[in-house]
Motif scaffolding. Structure first.
Motif, PDB file in Angstrom:
ATOM      1  N   CYS A  64       1.061  -0.934   0.031  1.00 58.26           N
ATOM      2  CA  CYS A  64       0.109  -0.307  -0.332  1.00 58.26           C
ATOM      3  C   CYS A  64       0.410   1.534   0.318  1.00 58.26           C
ATOM      4  O   CYS A  64       1.852   1.148   0.668  1.00 58.26           O
ATOM      5  CB  CYS A  64      -1.290  -0.105   0.703  1.00 58.26           C
ATOM      6  SG  CYS A  64      -2.234   1.163   0.587  1.00 58.26           S
ATOM      7  N   TYR A  66       0.139   3.964   0.854  1.00 61.91           N
ATOM      8  CA  TYR A  66      -0.826   4.831   1.896  1.00 61.91           C
ATOM      9  C   TYR A  66      -0.198   4.410   2.982  1.00 61.91           C
ATOM     10  O   TYR A  66       0.470   3.686   3.301  1.00 61.91           O
ATOM     11  CB  TYR A  66      -2.326   4.733   2.322  1.00 61.91           C
ATOM     12  CG  TYR A  66      -3.298   6.060   0.741  1.00 61.91           C
ATOM     13  CD1 TYR A  66      -2.437   6.362  -0.603  1.00 61.91           C
ATOM     14  CD2 TYR A  66      -4.162   5.541   1.162  1.00 61.91           C
ATOM     15  CE1 TYR A  66      -2.888   6.827  -1.333  1.00 61.91           C
ATOM     16  CE2 TYR A  66      -5.457   6.743  -0.396  1.00 61.91           C
ATOM     17  CZ  TYR A  66      -4.213   7.016  -1.135  1.00 61.91           C
ATOM     18  OH  TYR A  66      -4.932   7.811  -2.429  1.00 61.91           O
ATOM     19  N   ASN A  67      -0.294   5.396   4.557  1.00 66.96           N
ATOM     20  CA  ASN A  67       0.573   5.022   6.203  1.00 66.96           C
ATOM     21  C   ASN A  67      -0.549   5.223   6.860  1.00 66.96           C
ATOM     22  O   ASN A  67      -0.508   5.810   7.994  1.00 66.96           O
ATOM     23  CB  ASN A  67       1.499   6.163   5.816  1.00 66.96           C
ATOM     24  CG  ASN A  67       2.766   5.221   6.881  1.00 66.96           C
ATOM     25  OD1 ASN A  67       2.879   4.256   6.471  1.00 66.96           O
ATOM     26  ND2 ASN A  67       3.152   6.042   7.433  1.00 66.96           N
ATOM     27  N   CYS A  68      -2.063   4.798   6.346  1.00 66.34           N
ATOM     28  CA  CYS A  68      -2.529   4.760   7.660  1.00 66.34           C
ATOM     29  C   CYS A  68      -2.201   4.552   8.627  1.00 66.34           C
ATOM     30  O   CYS A  68      -2.068   3.003   9.229  1.00 66.34           O
ATOM     31  CB  CYS A  68      -4.433   3.744   7.270  1.00 66.34           C
ATOM     32  SG  CYS A  68      -4.818   4.774   5.808  1.00 66.34           S
ATOM     33  N   TYR A  70      -2.907   3.205  11.892  1.00 65.45           N
ATOM     34  CA  TYR A  70      -3.785   1.719  12.841  1.00 65.45           C
ATOM     35  C   TYR A  70      -4.246   0.547  11.657  1.00 65.45           C
ATOM     36  O   TYR A  70      -4.014  -0.499  12.315  1.00 65.45           O
ATOM     37  CB  TYR A  70      -5.449   2.185  12.264  1.00 65.45           C
ATOM     38  CG  TYR A  70      -6.086   3.125  11.564  1.00 65.45           C
ATOM     39  CD1 TYR A  70      -6.494   1.697  10.850  1.00 65.45           C
ATOM     40  CD2 TYR A  70      -6.947   3.777  10.708  1.00 65.45           C
ATOM     41  CE1 TYR A  70      -6.930   2.068   9.059  1.00 65.45           C
ATOM     42  CE2 TYR A  70      -7.191   5.093   9.925  1.00 65.45           C
ATOM     43  CZ  TYR A  70      -7.622   3.480   9.189  1.00 65.45           C
ATOM     44  OH  TYR A  70      -7.864   4.068   8.284  1.00 65.45           O
ATOM     45  N   CYS A  71      -3.396   0.893  10.842  1.00 65.58           N
ATOM     46  CA  CYS A  71      -2.809  -0.651   9.805  1.00 65.58           C
ATOM     47  C   CYS A  71      -2.166  -1.085   9.504  1.00 65.58           C
ATOM     48  O   CYS A  71      -1.176  -0.615   9.197  1.00 65.58           O
ATOM     49  CB  CYS A  71      -3.824  -0.118   8.015  1.00 65.58           C
ATOM     50  SG  CYS A  71      -4.042  -0.907   7.463  1.00 65.58           S
ATOM     51  N   ASN A  73      -1.174  -2.666   6.658  1.00 68.29           N
ATOM     52  CA  ASN A  73      -0.453  -3.148   6.049  1.00 68.29           C
ATOM     53  C   ASN A  73      -0.053  -1.421   5.837  1.00 68.29           C
ATOM     54  O   ASN A  73       0.302  -1.221   4.124  1.00 68.29           O
ATOM     55  CB  ASN A  73      -1.949  -3.479   4.917  1.00 68.29           C
ATOM     56  CG  ASN A  73      -2.644  -4.565   5.632  1.00 68.29           C
ATOM     57  OD1 ASN A  73      -2.324  -6.015   5.178  1.00 68.29           O
ATOM     58  ND2 ASN A  73      -3.835  -4.801   5.247  1.00 68.29           N
ATOM     59  N   ARG A  74       0.070  -0.835   6.746  1.00 66.35           N
ATOM     60  CA  ARG A  74       0.506   0.491   5.497  1.00 66.35           C
ATOM     61  C   ARG A  74       1.722   0.543   5.140  1.00 66.35           C
ATOM     62  O   ARG A  74       2.491  -0.341   5.956  1.00 66.35           O
ATOM     63  CB  ARG A  74       0.546   1.345   7.352  1.00 66.35           C
ATOM     64  CG  ARG A  74       1.588   1.069   7.950  1.00 66.35           C
ATOM     65  CD  ARG A  74       1.522   2.064   9.526  1.00 66.35           C
ATOM     66  NE  ARG A  74       2.934   1.537  10.451  1.00 66.35           N
ATOM     67  CZ  ARG A  74       2.254   1.780  11.196  1.00 66.35           C
ATOM     68  NH1 ARG A  74       0.845   2.754  11.841  1.00 66.35           N
ATOM     69  NH2 ARG A  74       3.295   2.288  12.778  1.00 66.35           N
ATOM     70  N   GLY A 110      -5.056  -3.548  -0.829  1.00 70.09           N
ATOM     71  CA  GLY A 110      -3.763  -2.191  -0.404  1.00 70.09           C
ATOM     72  C   GLY A 110      -3.936  -0.820  -1.994  1.00 70.09           C
ATOM     73  O   GLY A 110      -4.218  -2.224  -2.236  1.00 70.09           O
ATOM     74  N   ILE A 111      -3.582  -0.091  -1.452  1.00 70.47           N
ATOM     75  CA  ILE A 111      -3.453   0.826  -3.144  1.00 70.47           C
ATOM     76  C   ILE A 111      -2.058   0.517  -3.236  1.00 70.47           C
ATOM     77  O   ILE A 111      -1.129   1.197  -2.615  1.00 70.47           O
ATOM     78  CB  ILE A 111      -3.463   2.141  -3.148  1.00 70.47           C
ATOM     79  CG1 ILE A 111      -4.688   1.988  -2.108  1.00 70.47           C
ATOM     80  CG2 ILE A 111      -3.730   3.302  -3.905  1.00 70.47           C
ATOM     81  CD1 ILE A 111      -5.653   3.446  -1.521  1.00 70.47           C
ATOM     82  N   GLU A 167     -14.080   4.221   7.319  1.00 68.98           N
ATOM     83  CA  GLU A 167     -12.879   4.518   8.388  1.00 68.98           C
ATOM     84  C   GLU A 167     -13.240   5.430   9.559  1.00 68.98           C
ATOM     85  O   GLU A 167     -12.648   4.037  10.560  1.00 68.98           O
ATOM     86  CB  GLU A 167     -11.436   4.439   7.336  1.00 68.98           C
ATOM     87  CG  GLU A 167     -10.648   3.255   6.638  1.00 68.98           C
ATOM     88  CD  GLU A 167     -11.206   2.353   6.444  1.00 68.98           C
ATOM     89  OE1 GLU A 167     -11.240   1.862   7.424  1.00 68.98           O
ATOM     90  OE2 GLU A 167     -10.587   1.460   5.255  1.00 68.98           O
ATOM     91  N   LYS A 181      -5.963  10.366   3.231  1.00 68.95           N
ATOM     92  CA  LYS A 181      -7.394  10.218   3.277  1.00 68.95           C
ATOM     93  C   LYS A 181      -8.281  11.879   3.364  1.00 68.95           C
ATOM     94  O   LYS A 181      -8.016  12.114   4.528  1.00 68.95           O
ATOM     95  CB  LYS A 181      -8.158   8.838   4.057  1.00 68.95           C
ATOM     96  CG  LYS A 181      -7.774   7.679   3.441  1.00 68.95           C
ATOM     97  CD  LYS A 181      -8.204   6.785   3.927  1.00 68.95           C
ATOM     98  CE  LYS A 181      -7.557   5.337   3.215  1.00 68.95           C
ATOM     99  NZ  LYS A 181      -8.064   4.173   4.227  1.00 68.95           N
TER     100      LYS A 181
HETATM  101  S1  SF4 Z   1      -4.212  -1.110   2.960  1.00 65.78           S
HETATM  102 FE1  SF4 Z   1      -6.410   0.581   3.744  1.00 65.78          FE
HETATM  103  S2  SF4 Z   1      -6.343   1.412   5.437  1.00 65.78           S
HETATM  104 FE2  SF4 Z   1      -4.589   0.312   5.115  1.00 65.78          FE
HETATM  105  S3  SF4 Z   1      -2.767   2.131   4.392  1.00 65.78           S
HETATM  106 FE3  SF4 Z   1      -3.719   0.884   3.436  1.00 65.78          FE
HETATM  107  S4  SF4 Z   1      -5.687   2.523   2.471  1.00 65.78           S
HETATM  108 FE4  SF4 Z   1      -5.323   2.787   4.726  1.00 65.78          FE
END
Ligand code: SF4
Length: 415
Positions: A64, A66-68, A70-71, A73-74, A110-111, A167, A181
Motif C-alpha cells: 500500500c 498509504y500510511n494509515c 492503525y493499519c 498494511n500501512r 491495498g493501494i 474508516e 485520506k
Molecule cells: S490498506 Fe487501506 S487502511 Fe491500510 S494503509 Fe492502505 S489505504 Fe490505509
C-alpha cells in the motif's frame, strides 16, 4: 512464493475489514454458468469474533502506498508483502467455489501505484469471473476513494456490492490517523454510486439494461474507538449517510490495537460492547424510525453500556408509558422495549379481530420480561411499577434483582 502462502498472507491481512456481509442480491444462475447470487445460500456464517467468514475474503495485495497509522498494511510497516494477479484470484475463487468452500468473493486491496490502477485490476478480476468464467456467485469489492468515477461505474457493473469505507468518523481523525485520506474524497464515490443507483433503478424498466449496477447496494465501515468522537457523533454521521447516499448497511468495527503509533489510543481491549450498542442503535434508525437525536442527546452523547438504546430511550421518555397494547399506534408499538418489528406486526394484525389477552400477548413472541414494564394489556399493568423509572432500570440491569422480581411477580395478578 507459492499460492497457498499468498492466500494465507492476504486472507490474514483482510480480516480487519468487517464490511463483507452479503445479502440483497437476487441474480440467478444462467445456462452454462456457475453459482448464483440469490438471498439464501450466501455467506451468513460468522466467526466467534463476529467477523464474516464464509466468503473468500482476501486482499489482492497488502502492498500500500498509504500510511494509515492503525493499519497493519500501512506503507511503513515492515511485513511480508505479496500480490495476487487477477488470474490467480479467479482461479482460487472458482476452485474454492467448486469445492463448496465459499459462496462468493469479497475482494479488497491495498493501494498499488494509484487508486485508478488498483481499481483497474479489481475490474479485470471481476470481468474475467463474470464474462469468461460465467461466475454468478456473489462478488463484493472495495470502491477506492480517489478513483475515476468511470472506473467505479465499470466495477459496479460486475459486482453485487461495493463498499467505500469511511474508516474514521471525522475529518480530524482522518487527518491524524490516515493523512492521505479526506472525508470529501471518501464521500465522493459514495455519492456517485448513489446517483447511479437512483438513475439505474429509475430507468431499468424503460431501458431494459442488460447489465446490473451494484444490485446489493453499497455499504461502508467505520472504526470505533481509534479516535475520540463520541457515540452521538458517529450515530449522526450514520444517519446522514443512510439519508444522503442510500447505504444498505454500515458496519462498525471495534478498534483492534494491532499497531503501535503515537496518535493511536492505548486500549486494554477492543470496545466490543460499544460496537454492539452502535449496531443496536443503527437498527433503531433503519427499522424503528428513530432519529439519532432521540437515541443520544447532547447531554448524554454516549451509550449506556448497561442498557440497550431502545430501553434507555423509553426510560428517558417515561411519561408516555405504560402504553395500552390493544390501542397504541403502530409507530409507538415499535418503540416499546422488548417488542421487535415482527412481533409488532403480529400484534397489529392480531388485534384487528379482537383485543389481545395477556396469554395471547405472551405467545406472540415479545420479550415479556422487558416489555411488561412498559405496557398495559386490557388495562392491566404487569410491570414493576410505573412511578419510578429508576426502579425499572435497576431491575433490567441487575440479573440478581431480576430473579428476585420474578419471585415477587408470583403476585403480579394483584399489581
Ligand atoms: S490498506 Fe487501506 S487502511 Fe491500510 S494503509 Fe492502505 S489505504 Fe490505509
Amino acid at each position: 512464493m507459492d499460492i497457498m502462502k499468498k492466500i494465507s498472507i492476504l486472507a490474514d491481512a483482510a480480516k480487519y475489514d468487517v464490511s463483507c456481509s452479503s445479502s440483497g442480491s437476487r441474480r440467478n444462475n444462467t445456462p452454462g454458468g456457475l453459482g448464483n447470487g440469490a438471498y439464501s445460500g450466501i455467506c451468513h456464517s460468522w466467526a466467534a469474533d463476529g467477523r464474516c467468514i464464509s466468503l473468500l475474503k482476501i486482499l489482492m495485495t497488502n502492498h500500500c502506498i498509504y500510511n494509515c497509522e492503525y493499519c497493519i498494511n500501512r506503507r511503513s510497516n515492515d511485513i511480508e508483502r505479496t500480490f495476487l494477479s487477477p488470474e490467480e484470484i479467479v482461479e482460487i475463487t472458482i476452485q474454492f467455489y467448486r469445492r463448496n468452500y465459499i459462496e462468493g468473493l469479497f475482494l479488497s486491496s491495498g493501494i498499488i501505484k494509484s487508486p485508478d490502477y488498483t481499481t483497474e485490476l479489481l475490474i479485470k478480476t471481476a470481468k474475467i469471473l463474470r464474462k469468461r468464467e460465467n461466475f454468478n456467485g456473489y462478488i463484493h469489492m472495495k470502491g477506492i476513494p480517489g478513483t475515476d468515477p468511470a472506473l467505479i461505474y465499470e466495477l459496479g457493473s460486475y459486482v453485487d456490492r461495493m463498499s467505500v469505507n469511511m474508516e474514521l468518523p471525522s475529518e480530524q481523525a482522518l487527518k491524524l490517523l490516515a493523512p492521505q485520506k479526506t472525508k470529501a474524497a471518501i464521500i465522493k464515490p459514495m455519492q456517485f454510486i448513489h446517483t447511479k443507483l437512483v438513475q439505474h433503478n429509475a430507468e431499468k424498466h424503460l431501458m431494459k439494461y442488460k447489465t446490473s449496477f451494484i444490485p446489493a447496494g453499497q455499504t461502508t465501515q467505520m472504526i470505533v474507538g481509534a479516535s475520540n468522537e463520541n457515540d452521538r457523533h458517529i450515530l449522526k454521521l450514520s444517519e446522514s449517510l443512510y439519508k444522503k447516499v442510500s447505504l444498505k448497511r454500515i458496519y462498525y468495527s471495534a478498534y483492534v490495537p494491532v499497531m503501535q503509533g503515537k496518535n493511536l489510543p492505548t486500549l486494554a481491549q477492543p470496545p466490543l460492547l460499544r460496537e454492539n450498542r452502535l449496531y443496536q442503535a443503527d437498527w433503531l434508525l433503519r427499522y424503528y424510525h428513530f432519529s439519532a437525536d432521540e437515541i443520544l442527546t447532547e447531554q448524554n452523547p454516549n451509550f449506556d453500556l448497561q442498557l440497550d438504546p431502545k430501553t434507555n430511550w423509553a426510560l428517558r421518555n417515561w411519561n408516555i408509558f405504560p402504553l395500552e397494547i390493544n390501542t397504541v399506534p403502530y409507530e409507538l408499538l415499535l418503540r416499546i422495549p422488548g417488542i421487535g418489528v415482527r412481533s409488532a406486526l403480529r400484534i397489529r394484525s392480531a388485534r384487528r379481530s379482537s383485543s389481545l389477552s395477556y396469554e395471547e400477548l405472551k405467545n406472540i413472541g415479545i420479550v415479556w420480561k422487558r416489555a411488561r414494564h412498559f405496557i398495559t394489556c386490557r388495562g392491566k399493568y404487569y410491570g414493576a411499577g410505573f412511578q419510578d423509572p429508576m426502579l425499572i432500570r435497576e431491575i433490567l440491569i441487575s440479573k440478581k434483582r431480576q430473579s428476585l422480581f420474578e419471585q415477587f411477580s408470583l403476585f403480579e395478578g394483584q399489581v
